[in-house]
Scaffold this motif. Structure first.
Motif, PDB file in Angstrom:
ATOM      1  N   ARG A 122       4.268   9.797  -9.359  1.00  0.00           N
ATOM      2  CA  ARG A 122       4.606   9.637  -9.369  1.00  0.00           C
ATOM      3  C   ARG A 122       5.163   9.311  -7.523  1.00  0.00           C
ATOM      4  O   ARG A 122       6.152  10.368  -7.552  1.00  0.00           O
ATOM      5  N   CYS A 123       4.702   8.147  -6.877  1.00  0.00           N
ATOM      6  CA  CYS A 123       5.231   8.909  -5.615  1.00  0.00           C
ATOM      7  C   CYS A 123       6.740   8.889  -5.242  1.00  0.00           C
ATOM      8  O   CYS A 123       7.669   8.237  -5.728  1.00  0.00           O
ATOM      9  N   LYS A 124       7.185   9.637  -4.641  1.00  0.00           N
ATOM     10  CA  LYS A 124       8.758  10.218  -4.660  1.00  0.00           C
ATOM     11  C   LYS A 124       9.056   8.823  -3.202  1.00  0.00           C
ATOM     12  O   LYS A 124      10.564   8.990  -3.209  1.00  0.00           O
ATOM     13  N   PHE A 125       7.640   7.857  -2.711  1.00  0.00           N
ATOM     14  CA  PHE A 125       8.564   6.908  -1.725  1.00  0.00           C
ATOM     15  C   PHE A 125       9.041   5.823  -1.976  1.00  0.00           C
ATOM     16  O   PHE A 125       9.898   5.136  -2.386  1.00  0.00           O
ATOM     17  N   CYS A 126       7.959   5.399  -2.835  1.00  0.00           N
ATOM     18  CA  CYS A 126       7.775   3.699  -3.135  1.00  0.00           C
ATOM     19  C   CYS A 126       7.589   3.679  -5.141  1.00  0.00           C
ATOM     20  O   CYS A 126       7.386   2.292  -5.151  1.00  0.00           O
ATOM     21  N   ARG A 127       7.555   4.962  -5.304  1.00  0.00           N
ATOM     22  CA  ARG A 127       7.743   4.642  -6.623  1.00  0.00           C
ATOM     23  C   ARG A 127       6.247   4.337  -7.511  1.00  0.00           C
ATOM     24  O   ARG A 127       6.610   4.126  -8.824  1.00  0.00           O
ATOM     25  N   ILE A 141       0.622  -1.770  -0.092  1.00  0.00           N
ATOM     26  CA  ILE A 141      -0.107  -0.124  -0.094  1.00  0.00           C
ATOM     27  C   ILE A 141       1.014   1.519   0.041  1.00  0.00           C
ATOM     28  O   ILE A 141       1.837   1.190   0.446  1.00  0.00           O
ATOM     29  N   CYS A 142       0.271   2.132  -0.495  1.00  0.00           N
ATOM     30  CA  CYS A 142       1.013   3.472  -0.399  1.00  0.00           C
ATOM     31  C   CYS A 142       0.282   4.326   0.066  1.00  0.00           C
ATOM     32  O   CYS A 142      -0.945   5.357  -0.514  1.00  0.00           O
ATOM     33  N   LEU A 143       1.114   4.936   1.344  1.00  0.00           N
ATOM     34  CA  LEU A 143      -0.287   6.369   1.583  1.00  0.00           C
ATOM     35  C   LEU A 143       0.340   7.179   1.821  1.00  0.00           C
ATOM     36  O   LEU A 143       0.903   8.063   2.500  1.00  0.00           O
ATOM     37  N   HIS A 144       1.861   7.361   1.231  1.00  0.00           N
ATOM     38  CA  HIS A 144       2.807   8.425   1.066  1.00  0.00           C
ATOM     39  C   HIS A 144       2.298  10.156   0.697  1.00  0.00           C
ATOM     40  O   HIS A 144       2.721  10.855   1.473  1.00  0.00           O
ATOM     41  N   GLY A 145       1.286   9.831  -0.708  1.00  0.00           N
ATOM     42  CA  GLY A 145       0.554  11.031  -1.037  1.00  0.00           C
ATOM     43  C   GLY A 145       2.026  11.449  -1.879  1.00  0.00           C
ATOM     44  O   GLY A 145       1.307  13.164  -1.991  1.00  0.00           O
TER      45      GLY A 145
HETATM   46 ZN    ZN Z   1       4.297   5.519  -1.920  1.00  0.00          ZN
END
Ligand code: ZN
Length: 94
Positions: A64-69, A43-47
């Protein structure tokens, strides 16, 4: 903008250093645990998303999410996040 935020944060820590340090440690730990669970569940919650520049003509625009791409449209990120919170809630994480 970042300098101002940082300055305000440093002031808060100075006026209540122990409390602030403790609170930060707890927030960090809670955040780390949540993100670790998110990683496990895919799950990507970084936003924190950036426009994917290598697809300049993509419509709608891709981010693209900066953390999980993870790559998706803004709408997909929003929908995805809502669904993800429901899943985390079900899993008893939240
Ligand atoms: Zn993410």
């Amino acid at each position: 903008m970042f300098d101002d935020d940082f300055g305000a944060e440093m002031e808060a820590i100075d006026t209540a250093r122990l409390d602030a340090d403790l609170e930060h440690a707890q927030l960090d730990a809670a955040g780390d645990a949540l993100y670790a669970t998110c990683d496990e569940m895919g799950i990507c919650l970084h936003g924190v998303v950036l426009v994917v520049k290598e697809i300049p003509v993509a419509t709608p625009r891709r981010y693209r999410c900066k953390f999980c791409r993870k790559v998706a449209t803004q709408e997909e990120f929003n929908t995805y996040r809502t669904a993800s919170y429901a899943r985390l809630d079900e899993a008893g994480v939240l």
